[in-house]
Each structure stands twice: as structure tokens, then as C-alpha cells.
Enzyme design. Structure first.
Site, PDB file in Angstrom:
ATOM      1  CE  LYS A 124     -11.547  80.244   3.868  1.00 13.20           C
ATOM      2  NZ  LYS A 124     -11.627  81.236   3.041  1.00 13.20           N
ATOM      3  CG  HIS A 169     -17.186  81.445  11.182  1.00 16.98           C
ATOM      4  ND1 HIS A 169     -17.571  80.968  10.362  1.00 16.98           N
ATOM      5  CD2 HIS A 169     -16.671  82.228  10.566  1.00 16.98           C
ATOM      6  CE1 HIS A 169     -17.556  80.237   9.243  1.00 16.98           C
ATOM      7  NE2 HIS A 169     -17.158  81.934   9.435  1.00 16.98           N
ATOM      8  CB  SER A 172      -8.377  76.824   3.836  1.00 19.22           C
ATOM      9  OG  SER A 172      -9.522  77.722   2.845  1.00 19.22           O
TER      10      SER A 172
END
Length: 307
Positions: A59, A120, A150
Site C-alpha cells: 500500500k 513486497h 492504507s
């Protein structure tokens, strides 16, 4: 059958097997169990030297950057970039799901280089083949508090991530690095320390919001591609938050409700800088600020909008 329907249907077929996967540590980093259990295969992945890695903490502007890159590689051709949903055009390296959902590695096997690949993973868990083959890497970092907010709303709507729990508890988990993909602090520091050694283009979400044209041009130069000023203007428009939120090939509406519950939050929620001020209490702000200073005291990364 279109790639959008094929991908979405695969997820629907496997939805009965999908659950909030527990976290399992891999070299000290908590990863969802289906990733942890397949990590040896992920670690062994050998990219082509022409492949591009787009790395972020969750995010932090991943999908935005993927769309910019795709448009740059296709000279701003919006139709070409609607050939398939984002996770098909730019596979998620480490993601695994129950069959028939294709893993990131499965999707990559079907594609010819050069590919642009999402991850990620923190720096230390990125397959070494990326560095051995001198692959270009774009890393995007986002202000910790906005990133936290987020991620919280994403974990509320993502039915495969661990249950987020109440907001005050989630703030604590973020500070302790107990969320999927581990510590935000270690993540942003790991890539920052290696950016010069590994030729990593290190971008900031806040810079992208402040002057998207400037950052699109930086990405263009880094990729060694050349597009006209007119095309750059078009790319800036096409990758605005509003345009991407309405783009079914970029807004993850291809992910069905059993996985992403859009009634709880949209995948693209606000895309703003400073929204954390609407969620932190004064006590949480002070606690977080003290912890931030302690955890970031050993590195000078020029984040803005901290207060």
C-alpha cells in the site's frame, strides 16, 4: 476468454479454499503461510537481466507505479495497457494461492522477457538472481503513518490477510513489525541502504503526488525509454488516482468478493497525503512519533509530511 475473465474465474473457483492465512516467519519476516511454504521456489527464481522489479511495502503506490511503467513501455497506449488486469500484466512474484489460481511464478513462466515484476519482499528476501543479473529495480516508499492507515483498510477488505483487529491494536502491530511482509522500518531502510550498490531508483509517494510529471520523467530516464512530452502528459492523466480508480484493469475489481470485500473498503481508497491525521488520536500521534524517531535514528531517509 479474456485474460480478465480467466484470472477472475480462477479466483472464484478457488474461493472456497481461501481463508485468512496465518503468518509464518521466513528469516524473521512474517509472511502469509502460502508464501512461506513456497519460499524456496521464490528464492530460486532466476529473472532475465532485462526484467524490472517494482518493490514496495504494501500500500505504498505499487499499482500506480506498475501502471506508469506499462504506459511508458507502450508509448502511452491506454488500450494496450488494458489487455489484462494489473496482476496479469505485472505478476506478483511471491504470491501463491490454491489451484487454479496461478502463482506469480506460474504467470512469469508464460511471459517472455522483458517483464516487470511486483514484489513486497524486503530487500533481504528478494531472490539473489535479481542482483546477480543486475536487474533494474524501482522502489517506492510512503510516509509511515499514511502507509499504516492504507494498509489497515486494505487488511479489513482483504479476506486472505490476517484479521486486522481494532485500529489501536493494528497501530501497535505495525510498530512491532507483526504485519504481513514485516516491519515497514526495516523495509524502507533495507532498500535505501542498497540503492546505490544495486542501482535502485528510490522514489517517494509524496513526491509522486506533488509533481507526478517530474516522477514519470525520472522513471522514463531510468528505464532508458523515450516518449514525447505529449505522451508524458497523457500518462500523467491516465495514472491520476481518479482515472485509475475507474479503470477496471487497474482497480482490482477483477478480484471477486470472497477475496476482496469492496463493501468494507475499495482497493483504491483515497490515495491522499496526510490522511493519517483523520485516524490517529493525539496520544497515538505522540506514541508513534517517539517510536518512529527511535526506529529511524540510524538512517536519514528524507520523508516528508511526518507531523
Amino acid at each position: 476468454m479474456s485474460e480478465e475473465l480467466s484470472y477472475s474465474d480462477s479466483i472464484k473457483k478457488a474461493s472456497a479454499l481461501l481463508t485468512r492465512f496465518p503468518l509464518i516467519p521466513v528469516r524473521g519476516v512474517p509472511l502469509m503461510s502460502h508464501i512461506a511454504e513456497n519460499f524456496d521456489s521464490i528464492w530460486a527464481f532466476r529473472p532475465d537481466p532485462s526484467d524490472l522489479l517494482i518493490a514496495t511495502y504494501p500500500k505504498a503506490g505499487t499499482t500506480w507505479t506498475q501502471e506508469i511503467v506499462d504506459l511508458l513501455l507502450h508509448n502511452g497506449d491506454a488500450d494496450a495497457c488494458k489487455r489484462a488486469p494489473t496482476p496479469v500484466r505485472s505478476p506478483f512474484l511471491e504470491i501463491y494461492g490454491p489451484p487454479p489460481i496461478p502463482s506469480g511464478l506460474d504467470l512469469l513462466k508464460t511471459m517472455d522477457p522483458p517483464r516487470f515484476i511486483k514484489t513486497h519482499l524486503p530487500f533481504q528476501l528478494v531472490p539473489p538472481g535479481f542482483w546477480e543479473n543486475k536487474c533494474k529495480t524501482i522502489y517506492v516508499a510512503r510516509n509511515a503513518r499514511d502507509n499504516l492507515v492504507s494498509y489497515y483498510f486494505f487488511d479489513c477488505m482483504n479476506m486472505t490477510q490476517p484479521e486486522p483487529g481494532p485500529w489501536p491494536e493494528y497501530v501497535q502491530k505495525f510498530m512491532r513489525g507483526e504485519l504481513s511482509w514485516g516491519s515497514w522500518y526495516d523495509h524502507v531502510k533495507g532498500y535505501w541502504r542498497e540503492k546505490d550498490n544495486k542501482n535502485i531508483l528510490y522514489l517517494f509517494y509524496e513526491d509522486m503526488k506533488e509533481n507526478p510529471r517530474r516522477e514519470v520523467e525520472r522513471i522514463m530516464r531510468y528505464l532508458d525509454v523515450s516518449v514525447s512530452d505529449e505522451v508524458i502528459s497523457k500518462i500523467v492523466e491516465l495514472t491520476s488516482f481518479e482515472k485509475m480508480k475507474d479503470n477496471p484493469m487497474a482497480n482490482y475489481s477483477c478480484i471477486p468478493a470472497p477475496v476482496f470485500d469492496h463493501s468494507k473498503s475499495s482497493f483504491m481508497r483515497k490515495g491522499k497525503v496526510g490522511d493519517w491525521k483523520n485516524h490517529f488520536t493525539p496520544q497515538q500521534q505522540k506514541m508513534f512519533e517517539d517510536d518512529y524517531k527511535e526506529q529511524m535514528k540510524d538512517v536519514d531517509i528524507p520523508f516528508r509530511n511526518l507531523i
